[in-house]
Structures are given as C-alpha cells and as structure tokens.
Design a protein around this motif. Structure first.
Motif, short mmCIF file in Angstrom:
data_model
loop_
_atom_site.label_atom_id
_atom_site.label_comp_id
_atom_site.label_asym_id
_atom_site.label_seq_id
_atom_site.Cartn_x
_atom_site.Cartn_y
_atom_site.Cartn_z
N PHE A 18 0.84 -1.21 0.00
CA PHE A 18 0.00 0.00 0.00
C PHE A 18 0.87 1.25 0.00
O PHE A 18 0.58 2.23 -0.70
CB PHE A 18 -0.91 0.02 1.22
N ASN A 19 1.92 1.25 0.81
CA ASN A 19 2.80 2.41 0.89
C ASN A 19 3.55 2.64 -0.42
O ASN A 19 3.75 3.77 -0.85
CB ASN A 19 3.80 2.26 2.04
N GLY A 22 0.38 2.55 -3.52
CA GLY A 22 -0.92 3.16 -3.29
C GLY A 22 -1.98 2.09 -3.13
O GLY A 22 -2.04 1.14 -3.92
N GLU A 23 -2.81 2.23 -2.11
CA GLU A 23 -3.80 1.19 -1.81
C GLU A 23 -4.72 0.87 -2.98
O GLU A 23 -5.00 -0.31 -3.24
CB GLU A 23 -4.60 1.62 -0.57
N PHE A 97 0.07 5.36 3.47
CA PHE A 97 -0.99 5.05 2.51
C PHE A 97 -2.34 5.57 2.99
O PHE A 97 -3.20 5.94 2.17
CB PHE A 97 -1.06 3.54 2.24
N ARG A 100 -2.28 9.30 2.04
CA ARG A 100 -2.13 9.51 0.60
C ARG A 100 -3.46 9.38 -0.10
O ARG A 100 -3.79 10.16 -1.00
CB ARG A 100 -1.14 8.50 0.03
N ASN A 101 -4.25 8.40 0.29
CA ASN A 101 -5.53 8.12 -0.35
C ASN A 101 -6.69 8.34 0.62
O ASN A 101 -7.68 7.61 0.60
CB ASN A 101 -5.56 6.67 -0.86
#
Length: 214
Positions: A18-19, A22-23, A97, A100-101
């Motif tokens: 995920f990191n 991106g998830e 993550f 980020r999202n």
C-alpha cells in the motif's frame, strides 16, 4: 505457518505494498503473491481488502493516540512540541498510505470515515491543548482568534502533508526527507508566536532538521 504468523505476514505485506504503490493499485491477489500464500489463505484471515485497511488503521491508531493524549491545562514547552511532532510525522510516514488516499478510503469505507473524523477532532483538540499549554507556560503570545486559526493550520499540515510531499519531492517519503521537511515546516508555523528565547530555540531546531537534507 501458524495462523497468527500468516495474519501478521498479510498485514506486513499489505502495508509495504500500500505504501509503495498506493492502496487503490494493490489487489488481494497482489498481496497473496507477494506474501507467497494462496488467495484462499488470505481470505481465511481477511474477507476483503477493506478489512485489511481497517486492521492497519487500528494498529496505527493504537500507536498514534498516546502521542495526541495531551491534557488540558498542562504546561507545554517547545521541546514537548518538537518531540510530539517528530514522533507524529514519523508514524504517519510509516502508515502513509492512509493519508495519501484519505478521501478515497473514507468515501469507500464508512467505518474508516467515522473513525478518521473522530481522530481529526481529537488531533485538533490536541493542537489546541498544546498551544494553550505553551500560552500558560508564558512562552506563546497569541490572540484567541489567531490561536484557533493556527490550530486548524497545524491540523491541515499534519493531515495533508503526504500528498503534498509526493508532488513536491518524489521519493522523499521513502528516505525520510519529506518527514524532516514537514516537521521543520510546522515548527516554523509556531515560531513567530513565541517569545524570545523560545522563538530562536524553535527556529534553530527547525533549521537543524533542514540541515540534515541539505
């Protein structure tokens, strides 16, 4: 492999993927492949990817809550502020993550949306308690409206620094440079409101951080 070991393997692998990617770009099949387990084994422990996200958030929350457990009416120093910020940015970088999202995750997972809103409210109160504590210690000179706006600005910087960092300095989150810059940035948001010598002290700490990546 024991059941507990497999669960931990899935969570650790998911966090790394995920990191890195991106998830939204990681599927359960990607996780199973990277963990070298069957998809069925993964589904035995987690019915869906959202369940993995929730469990990782719980682990993040368990480590983050003590950092923002700042009581009201407690004296707060510049060293306290620096240490709290350093640990907060370090931990958020580890679970980057989530931030980020953030909008995508919270719109898709209602339980995460509720939990994150509650966390942001607590974090906002912690920022206010920190500023109040420095004010009571006699080192912060600020009006009530300015203090409220500064607390909101701090929360904004603490919440959305990861997307900003990825646009500004790709790769900086992996080597820690973005975390260093983020700490310095927030320290400099507070410094103008401090009396001397605390203002000079906090400014010096901020520039010491920046010197690490110069």
């Amino acid at each position: 492999m024991a059941r507990r070991d497999t669960r931990e393997l899935i969570l650790g692998t998911s966090l790394e993927l995920f990191n890195e990617f991106g998830e939204p770009n990681v599927t359960t099949n990607h996780i199973a492949d990277e963990a070298d387990i069957s998809p069925g084994n993964l589904y035995y422990h987690f019915r869906a990817k959202d369940d993995i996200v929730i469990e990782l958030f719980k682990r993040f929350l368990g480590r983050f809550q003590p950092l923002i457990d700042i009581p009201e009416n407690v004296l707060f120093s510049t060293e306290d502020l620096w240490f709290q910020l350093h640990l907060s940015f370090e931990l958020k970088g580890e679970y980057r993550f989530l931030y980020r999202n953030l909008a995508d995750l919270t719109s898709r997972i209602p339980d995460l949306d509720r939990a994150m809103r509650a966390l942001l409210a607590r974090e906002h109160q912690a920022a206010l308690n920190s500023l109040n504590g420095m004010e009571q210690a006699g080192i912060l000179q600020i009006s009530a409206p300015e203090k409220d706006l500064l607390a909101e600005s701090l929360l904004l910087a603490l919440t959305y620094w990861i997307p900003f960092a990825e646009q500004q300095a790709p790769g900086g989150l992996e080597d820690g440079e973005s975390q260093i810059t983020a700490v310095a940035r927030v320290l400099m948001m507070v410094a103008p409101h401090l009396r001397e010598p605390e203002r000079e002290q906090l400014t010096s700490i901020a520039f010491q951080y920046l010197d690490k990546i110069a």
